[in-house]
Design a protein around this motif. Structure first.
Motif, PDB file in Angstrom:
ATOM      1  N   PRO A  88       6.931  19.239   7.426  1.00  0.00           N
ATOM      2  CA  PRO A  88       6.309  19.920   8.582  1.00  0.00           C
ATOM      3  C   PRO A  88       4.787  19.843   8.540  1.00  0.00           C
ATOM      4  N   LEU A  89       4.235  19.864   7.318  1.00  0.00           N
ATOM      5  CA  LEU A  89       2.774  19.771   7.198  1.00  0.00           C
ATOM      6  C   LEU A  89       2.250  18.462   7.789  1.00  0.00           C
ATOM      7  N   SER A  90       3.027  17.387   7.606  1.00  0.00           N
ATOM      8  CA  SER A  90       2.601  16.086   8.128  1.00  0.00           C
ATOM      9  C   SER A  90       2.436  16.139   9.635  1.00  0.00           C
ATOM     10  N   SER A  91       3.396  16.797  10.307  1.00  0.00           N
ATOM     11  CA  SER A  91       3.300  16.906  11.769  1.00  0.00           C
ATOM     12  C   SER A  91       2.098  17.755  12.161  1.00  0.00           C
ATOM     13  N   ILE A  92       1.940  18.869  11.458  1.00  0.00           N
ATOM     14  CA  ILE A  92       0.832  19.772  11.797  1.00  0.00           C
ATOM     15  C   ILE A  92      -0.501  19.056  11.620  1.00  0.00           C
ATOM     16  N   LYS A  93      -0.653  18.455  10.439  1.00  0.00           N
ATOM     17  CA  LYS A  93      -1.895  17.746  10.126  1.00  0.00           C
ATOM     18  C   LYS A  93      -2.124  16.574  11.100  1.00  0.00           C
ATOM     19  N   GLY A  94      -1.100  15.794  11.300  1.00  0.00           N
ATOM     20  CA  GLY A  94      -1.218  14.580  12.106  1.00  0.00           C
ATOM     21  C   GLY A  94      -1.590  14.874  13.547  1.00  0.00           C
ATOM     22  N   PHE A  95      -0.896  15.821  14.169  1.00  0.00           N
ATOM     23  CA  PHE A  95      -1.190  16.123  15.576  1.00  0.00           C
ATOM     24  C   PHE A  95      -2.513  16.858  15.732  1.00  0.00           C
ATOM     25  N   THR A  96      -2.846  17.699  14.752  1.00  0.00           N
ATOM     26  CA  THR A  96      -4.153  18.365  14.811  1.00  0.00           C
ATOM     27  C   THR A  96      -5.272  17.325  14.761  1.00  0.00           C
ATOM     28  N   ALA A  97      -5.155  16.397  13.796  1.00  0.00           N
ATOM     29  CA  ALA A  97      -6.177  15.356  13.664  1.00  0.00           C
ATOM     30  C   ALA A  97      -6.278  14.539  14.945  1.00  0.00           C
ATOM     31  N   THR A  98      -5.128  14.245  15.546  1.00  0.00           N
ATOM     32  CA  THR A  98      -5.122  13.479  16.797  1.00  0.00           C
ATOM     33  C   THR A  98      -5.851  14.255  17.899  1.00  0.00           C
TER      34      THR A  98
ATOM     35  N   ASN B 248       0.854  -1.179   0.000  1.00  0.00           N
ATOM     36  CA  ASN B 248       0.000   0.000   0.000  1.00  0.00           C
ATOM     37  C   ASN B 248       0.897   1.238   0.000  1.00  0.00           C
ATOM     38  N   TYR B 249       0.327   2.379  -0.401  1.00  0.00           N
ATOM     39  CA  TYR B 249       1.148   3.583  -0.503  1.00  0.00           C
ATOM     40  C   TYR B 249       0.362   4.747   0.066  1.00  0.00           C
ATOM     41  N   ILE B 250       0.827   5.305   1.157  1.00  0.00           N
ATOM     42  CA  ILE B 250       0.127   6.426   1.791  1.00  0.00           C
ATOM     43  C   ILE B 250       1.041   7.640   1.735  1.00  0.00           C
ATOM     44  N   THR B 251       0.508   8.760   1.234  1.00  0.00           N
ATOM     45  CA  THR B 251       1.367   9.941   1.133  1.00  0.00           C
ATOM     46  C   THR B 251       1.156  10.857   2.326  1.00  0.00           C
ATOM     47  N   LYS B 252       2.259  11.497   2.731  1.00  0.00           N
ATOM     48  CA  LYS B 252       2.214  12.499   3.789  1.00  0.00           C
ATOM     49  C   LYS B 252       1.842  13.825   3.163  1.00  0.00           C
ATOM     50  N   PRO B 253       1.095  14.701   3.833  1.00  0.00           N
ATOM     51  CA  PRO B 253       0.526  14.491   5.164  1.00  0.00           C
ATOM     52  C   PRO B 253      -0.655  13.521   5.146  1.00  0.00           C
ATOM     53  N   PHE B 254      -0.881  12.870   6.283  1.00  0.00           N
ATOM     54  CA  PHE B 254      -1.959  11.877   6.375  1.00  0.00           C
ATOM     55  C   PHE B 254      -2.637  12.050   7.734  1.00  0.00           C
ATOM     56  N   ASN B 255      -3.786  11.435   7.865  1.00  0.00           N
ATOM     57  CA  ASN B 255      -4.520  11.518   9.118  1.00  0.00           C
ATOM     58  C   ASN B 255      -4.219  10.259   9.945  1.00  0.00           C
ATOM     59  N   PRO B 256      -3.498  10.383  11.068  1.00  0.00           N
ATOM     60  CA  PRO B 256      -3.063   9.191  11.808  1.00  0.00           C
ATOM     61  C   PRO B 256      -4.220   8.463  12.481  1.00  0.00           C
ATOM     62  N   VAL B 257      -5.329   9.184  12.728  1.00  0.00           N
ATOM     63  CA  VAL B 257      -6.502   8.533  13.320  1.00  0.00           C
ATOM     64  C   VAL B 257      -7.091   7.565  12.308  1.00  0.00           C
TER      65      VAL B 257
ATOM     66  N   LYS C 205      -0.540  19.537  25.392  1.00  0.00           N
ATOM     67  CA  LYS C 205       0.372  20.665  25.340  1.00  0.00           C
ATOM     68  C   LYS C 205       1.578  20.338  24.450  1.00  0.00           C
ATOM     69  N   ARG C 206       2.055  19.117  24.589  1.00  0.00           N
ATOM     70  CA  ARG C 206       3.211  18.693  23.801  1.00  0.00           C
ATOM     71  C   ARG C 206       2.890  18.725  22.304  1.00  0.00           C
ATOM     72  N   PHE C 207       1.712  18.196  21.954  1.00  0.00           N
ATOM     73  CA  PHE C 207       1.334  18.165  20.544  1.00  0.00           C
ATOM     74  C   PHE C 207       1.207  19.583  19.984  1.00  0.00           C
ATOM     75  N   LEU C 208       0.610  20.459  20.808  1.00  0.00           N
ATOM     76  CA  LEU C 208       0.443  21.845  20.347  1.00  0.00           C
ATOM     77  C   LEU C 208       1.802  22.520  20.143  1.00  0.00           C
ATOM     78  N   THR C 209       2.745  22.185  21.023  1.00  0.00           N
ATOM     79  CA  THR C 209       4.085  22.754  20.877  1.00  0.00           C
ATOM     80  C   THR C 209       4.727  22.307  19.564  1.00  0.00           C
ATOM     81  N   ILE C 210       4.559  21.016  19.265  1.00  0.00           N
ATOM     82  CA  ILE C 210       5.106  20.505  17.998  1.00  0.00           C
ATOM     83  C   ILE C 210       4.465  21.242  16.820  1.00  0.00           C
ATOM     84  N   ILE C 211       3.148  21.390  16.868  1.00  0.00           N
ATOM     85  CA  ILE C 211       2.437  22.089  15.788  1.00  0.00           C
ATOM     86  C   ILE C 211       2.979  23.500  15.636  1.00  0.00           C
TER      87      ILE C 211
END
Ligand code: ATP
Ligand code: MG
Lengths: 123, 488
Positions: free
Chosen positions: B272-282, A99-108, B295-301
């Motif tokens: 950097p977008l991956s971190s922003i998107k990922g932690f926001t979604a979390t 499978n191939y997932i591109t970043k950015p992605f939704n980890p949930v 707080k940690r996630f927000l700091t990373i963002i």
């Protein structure tokens, strides 16, 4: 259930770990291709999440190596990378990725996807 | 006897002048017509050489010709000569040779005085012909020169696809001596695919991008745009083919670099977008997170947003410097003051890392004429690296002097950090390049040194690095003093 994350960006590893663990999946990780391959062999995870641009050994080379080793060749590998060009994707599938997932992605959502996939495998 | 006489009568009355020369080139026989033509008696003619005889004839060549041949013509020759009194003579000389022995010659002359007009006309036609021939030769030379000076390669193939003509650009592109190129099949220099493709495209008047391997010297691969055209030289004749090729290697490389750059940028922005998107979604979806985690996630963002902003700023300033229309804003300024500002800017960072900074000026440092903002940015980027990659408790040295010999400011920034290996030294100025060891522990975009290099180049300066692993790094920048005044 155990997932191996191979990524050199500690942020990515952390967010994947947090989300998978909340859904009851064990996560182990490596930060370069070489360690990743070793860990896959010794820990025999149920699935591997593989970044592409990795120090020491690229994700693609790691996939090829894993696919050539009978002890780990059947572990599903999902690419998780910021590279997103069409021929990158072709290359990954040719190397043996599932499978191939591109970043950015939704980890949930990723956690959900892996949950489904792993349930199918284990049933 | 009777027949002798009739022969003599015949010879005398024939309308052709006859002279017979002996082996020494002297006249021994003549007929009446010859006597009339040359206005001399038989006795007068006797023993004369042709050279003597032709004294008052106009065309010198023949006299010289006789002279040169020692009055003994060994070859048949025919000439037209004319006398000042407008007597025209067509002369033919036939040697008499028995075995290998030269026995003399017979000279026959026909008086063509009445036909001189015709001859003149003929010679003017001849003259015209000569002129035309010259014109054609000139045109041919001009055409040749034109083809030779075209920077594109031009090559002509015959109907068997052998190379019959080419210019020097083509020769250089293929990298083969002219001698080896002539008459060889084109196939020898092209891969089969390109070869058949050229002929296929020819039908649709299309050009084709092909690769040529340069055969000598650098053996480099050239990428060329090739166009083949059939030539019909004459109706019914077989075809020739004209192949023109243009070297587009450089354009192709630039294209590739550009798309490589775009794909790099996309990769760098996504990180950097991956971190922003990922932690926001979390944060949005997960209920069971602790306050500390949140707080940690927000700091990373927050961090990653800064990183994204800086990346975009760096990209913009790099692209600004790299555009050809970019102009430096020259002004005169005091380098010492600039360093004070620099020190002030880094004060906080230096204190945090417990780093000292030593600034040293050469004596008599003149005012610098350059783009002040850009020089400042250059120093910030270099000092930033020195601070960033160095562990605490050492000094960073900055030296500056003016070198009179070539009117150059030399600025050196030296740190006692980890140093850079030889392999990496070649790459640190490349866009986005960062050394793996520190990629995740030390923030950065890998554009800092590319910007520095851009600024140096715009100033017509130079930048050098001296470093060994474990022994710190020394960056040396040379900026020539700008012309005053510069602003247009
Ligand atoms: N003084 C130094 N000592 C050791 N390594 C250095 C030094 N300066 C640069 N480098 C190496 O060269 C790489 C490229 O430097 P550059 O300034 O272009 O990028 P960066 O510092 O990583 O990011 P940026 O400057 O864009 O924030 C760095 O990542 C680092 O690995
Ligand atoms: Mg830098």
């Amino acid at each position: 259930m155990k997932v191996l994350v191979i990524d050199d960006d500690p942020n990515i590893t952390e967010m994947v770990k947090v989300n998978l663990e909340l859904d009851g999946i064990t996560v182990i990780s490596a930060s370069n291709g070489k360690d990743g391959v070793e860990l896959a062999k010794s820990q025999n995870p149920d699935l591997i999440l593989m970044d592409w641009m990795l120090p020491k050994m690229s994700g693609i080379d790691a996939v090829k190596l894993l696919r050539g080793d009978p002890s780990v060749m059947n572990i599903p590998i999902f690419m998780l990378t910021a590279r997103s060009q069409v021929n990158d994707i072709d290359m990954a599938f040719q190397a043996g990725a599932d499978n191939y997932i591109t970043k950015p992605f939704n980890p949930v959502k990723l956690a959900e996807l892996l949950q489904n996939k792993l349930n199918k495998i284990n049933r | 006897m009777k027949s002798d006489l009739s022969v003599k009568l015949l010879i005398d009355n024939i309308n052709i002048s006859l002279l017979m020369l002996d082996s020494e080139g002297r006249i021994i026989q003549s007929n009446a017509t010859a006597e009339k033509l040359f206005k001399k008696t038989r006795i007068q003619l006797l023993n004369k050489t042709m050279h003597d005889l032709l004294k008052d004839f106009e065309i010198r060549d023949i006299k010289e010709w006789f002279l040169k041949n020692n009055n003994k013509p060994l070859k048949r020759n025919a000439l037209i000569i004319s006398r000042t009194d407008e007597t025209g003579v067509s002369m033919e000389i036939a040697p008499i040779i028995h075995g290998k022995q030269y026995n003399g010659a017979i000279v026959t002359c026909i008086n063509i005085s009445g036909k001189m007009d015709l001859i003149k006309q003929l010679s003017s036609t001849q003259e015209e012909f000569k002129k035309r021939t010259n014109q054609i030769a000139e045109e041919r030379d001009r055409f040749h020169m034109m083809i030779e000076s075209i920077s594109d390669g031009v090559l002509l193939l015959n109907n068997k696809y052998n190379i019959i003509l080419f210019n020097s650009s083509m020769r250089k592109l293929i990298g083969v001596s002219a001698k080896r190129l002539t008459n060889t099949p084109l196939k020898k220099y092209l891969k089969e695919v390109y070869y058949s493709e050229l002929f296929r495209k020819m039908k649709y008047f299309q050009s084709e991008t092909i690769e040529i391997m340069n055969q000598e010297g650098d053996k480099s691969k050239k990428i060329v745009s090739a166009y083949m055209a059939p030539l019909i030289i004459q109706r019914g004749e077989e075809l020739e083919f004209l192949l023109t090729i243009r070297d587009i290697t450089r354009e192709k490389q630039l294209d590739e670099m550009k798309s490589q750059f775009v794909s790099n940028v996309s990769h760098e922005l996504r990180t950097p977008l991956s971190s922003i998107k990922g932690f926001t979604a979390t944060l949005l979806a997960r209920k069971g997170l602790s306050g500390e985690q949140k707080k940690r996630f927000l700091t990373i963002i927050d961090h990653e947003s800064d990183r994204l902003t800086r990346l975009i700023e760096d990209l913009l300033s790099l692209s600004r410097i790299e555009t050809s229309s970019f102009k430096l804003q020259f002004s005169e300024f005091d380098l010492k003051k600039l360093f004070e500002e620099l020190k002030h800017e880094f004060e906080h960072l230096l204190k945090e890392k417990k780093l000292g900074i030593l600034i040293n000026f050469g004596k008599l440092l003149p005012k610098m004429n350059a783009d002040r903002d850009k020089i400042f940015q250059l120093l910030v980027n270099l000092l930033n690296n020195a601070v960033k990659f160095t562990n605490s408790n050492t000094d960073i040295e900055i030296k500056s002097l003016f070198r009179k010999a070539d009117n150059c400011f030399v600025i050196t920034i030296k740190d006692k950090g980890p140093g850079i290996s030889r392999k990496n030294l070649e790459k640190i100025f490349e866009k986005f390049f960062r050394i793996e060891d520190s990629i995740h522990t030390i923030p950065g975009t890998g554009l800092g040194l590319s910007i520095v290099q851009g600024i140096v180049e715009k100033h017509n300066g130079r930048i050098m690095v001296k470093s060994q692993p474990g022994r710190g790094a020394r960056f040396i920048v040379e900026i020539p003093q700008g012309m005053i005044p510069y602003n247009e």
